[in-house]
Design an enzyme around this catalytic site. Structure first.
Site, PDB file in Angstrom:
ATOM      1  N   ASP A   1     -18.116  15.365 -37.270  1.00  0.00           N
ATOM      2  CA  ASP A   1     -17.227  16.543 -38.602  1.00  0.00           C
ATOM      3  C   ASP A   1     -17.911  16.697 -39.675  1.00  0.00           C
ATOM      4  OD1 ASP A   1     -15.253  19.735 -38.574  1.00  0.00           O
ATOM      5  OD2 ASP A   1     -15.057  17.941 -40.752  1.00  0.00           O
TER       6      ASP A   1
ATOM      7  N   LYS B   1      -6.973  16.519 -35.522  1.00  0.00           N
ATOM      8  CA  LYS B   1      -8.531  16.417 -36.246  1.00  0.00           C
ATOM      9  C   LYS B   1      -8.460  14.874 -36.490  1.00  0.00           C
ATOM     10  CE  LYS B   1     -11.741  18.764 -37.939  1.00  0.00           C
ATOM     11  NZ  LYS B   1     -12.780  20.031 -37.360  1.00  0.00           N
TER      12      LYS B   1
HETATM   13  N1  GLU Z   1     -16.106  18.816 -35.494  1.00  0.00           N
HETATM   14  C1  GLU Z   1     -16.192  20.406 -35.238  1.00  0.00           C
HETATM   15  C2  GLU Z   1     -15.034  22.411 -34.889  1.00  0.00           C
HETATM   16  O1  GLU Z   1     -14.495  21.509 -35.807  1.00  0.00           O
HETATM   17  C3  GLU Z   1     -16.784  20.532 -33.406  1.00  0.00           C
HETATM   18  C4  GLU Z   1     -15.363  19.665 -33.024  1.00  0.00           C
HETATM   19  C5  GLU Z   1     -15.393  19.003 -31.252  1.00  0.00           C
HETATM   20  O2  GLU Z   1     -16.606  18.964 -31.367  1.00  0.00           O
HETATM   21  O3  GLU Z   1     -14.518  18.274 -31.120  1.00  0.00           O
HETATM   22  O4  GLU Z   1     -15.426  22.467 -33.742  1.00  0.00           O
END
Ligand code: GLU
Length: 429
Positions: free
Chosen positions: A155, A115
């Site tokens: 996100d 992240k």
């Molecule tokens: N931010 C989204 C999550 O928390 C998507 C993450 C992604 O597609 O890599 O799952």
């Protein structure tokens, strides 16, 4: 993109990393996870913090702090979103990265977990400033990201445009003959720049597939059912619009601008348009203005937290008057909240399953980029459906067999797969 920090009472919100660790420890104990693998998984593999200057529209230079936390890559390249929010901090990003590892393992997707984020409020900046912030951050990340190494996505506070700037910047420091091969460095791109059909709605769509499976298992009709949503950004607004097609009624909604309620139901499509134009749910005609306590106390069948962490807590969990909670956000329920829901017999479908539709279609986008393919919306939805149904069935089977809650069952499923791979591969050297 809504953010709502719990304002009821004076309790300090739980630290997200401590919360993620407590969840891991609970599952490790239930399944008897190898203690050394448990220790390895308790911390991220890499923690990158970058400080970088960006020129503002008025000519000043302002410093920004960016993060990329790579939790684990034993199942595949690091994967996870980039968050732009004024409360982003190291422990939050560490927790969010770990949740990505479990989420991808629950879904049986060949990705690890990561992240990233920048601590700032994107609403206060012009599009030109947002572009320069994104490009400079991408430059600072350098080769710490890559289509076979670490793949960002949207996100809270970021979107397809952010991802296209990121991709373009990354391509600009890639040799000409390799530029098109690195298109998959990010997912959640616009369709025209190499994104996937169905990616924008994927998290909300995946959540509704989980709701459908839960409804089938419980002999519950979604037609006429009532639901409340916290956060009306990408996840909450798509979940609400798709549920409305089932004949379910949105009776309350809350975001960082306020909360509204209507026993007759709020029009999810009109509300999504309103939020796009006005930045929040406040002022939407057709609903009564309510406070936070009234929002959490709203009688409904399904409660969908789709904002930020730490919303269902010791203070708010006792207020809920719903049958089940479906976590659209990451980490919306803290440890006390989890315990209180269990004691009250309110079923919870955890984030690592309920919001996994986003990363699942990210995986489809990455596959399409690698193969230079373009799948139809029907194909994307059908594949997403198959994977959500499978993951739901697996988690529920483990929960029933071991007589444990769904969150712990999801962790057991993820950790069992990860532990097996660690044992097969051993620890280098
Ligand atoms: N931010 C989204 C999550 O928390 C998507 C993450 C992604 O597609 O890599 O799952």
């Amino acid at each position: 993109m809504s953010d709502t920090t719990a304002v009821i009472g004076k309790n300090k919100p739980m630290n997200a990393h401590e919360m993620a660790t407590a969840q891991l420890n609970r599952a490790a104990e239930v399944m008897g996870l190898d203690p050394e693998i448990h220790t390895i998984l308790s911390q991220p593999k890499n923690e990158l913090i970058v400080n970088f200057p960006v020129r503002m529209d008025d000519g000043r230079h302002v410093m920004f702090k960016g993060y990329r936390i790579q939790h684990n890559n034993i199942m595949g390249p690091y994967k996870g979103g980039i968050r732009y929010h004024h409360e982003v901090h190291l422990d939050e990003v560490k927790a969010l990265a770990a949740w990505m590892t479990w989420k991808c393992a629950v879904m049986e997707i060949p990705f690890g977990g990561a992240k990233g984020g920048i601590k700032f409020d994107p609403r206060q900046y012009s599009p030109a400033e947002l572009e320069r912030i994104t490009r400079r951050f991408t430059h600072a990340l350098g080769n710490n990201i890559g289509p076979d190494h670490d793949i960002p996505a949207p996100d809270v506070g970021t979107n397809a445009q952010t991802m296209v700037w990121l991709m373009d910047t990354y391509m600009n420091f890639t040799p000409s003959d390799r530029k098109n091969a690195v298109r998959g460095v990010v997912t959640g791109k616009s369709l025209t720049s190499g994104g996937s059909q169905g990616r924008e709605k994927a998290t909300g769509q995946g959540l509704v597939f989980v709701v459908e499976e839960w409804a089938k298992e419980n002999n519950f009709s979604l037609n006429g059912a009532t639901f409340a949503v916290q956060g009306f950004g990408n996840v909450g607004s798509f979940a609400a619009r798709i549920l409305a097609k089932h004949g379910s009624k949105l009776v309350a909604v809350q975001d960082h601008t306020g909360a509204i309620r209507s026993v007759d139901g709020l029009d999810a499509v009109k509300l999504a348009d309103w939020v796009k134009k006005n930045g929040g749910v406040a002022g939407f005609p057709g609903g009564d203005v309510i406070n936070q306590t009234e929002f959490f106390s709203t009688q409904c069948d399904l409660f969908i937290p789709a904002a930020l962490e730490n919303q269902i807590t010791a203070e708010t969990a006792p207020l809920l008057k719903c049958r089940a909670v479906f976590e659209g956000a990451n980490g919306p329920t803290d440890i006390d909240g989890d315990r209180i829901l269990r004691e009250r017999g309110i079923e919870l479908l955890p984030d690592v399953l309920a919001n996994a539709g986003g990363v699942t279609v990210s995986y489809f986008e990455w596959l399409q980029n690698r193969r230079a393919e373009s799948w139809t919306l029907e194909e994307v939805d059908a594949r997403l459906h198959t994977m959500m149904v499978h993951a739901y069935a697996t988690v529920r089977r483990i929960a029933r067999d071991r007589k444990i809650d769904n969150r712990t069952a999801a962790y057991v499923h993820a950790l069992t797969r990860i532990e097996t791979v660690y044992k097969e591969r051993g620890i280098f050297p």
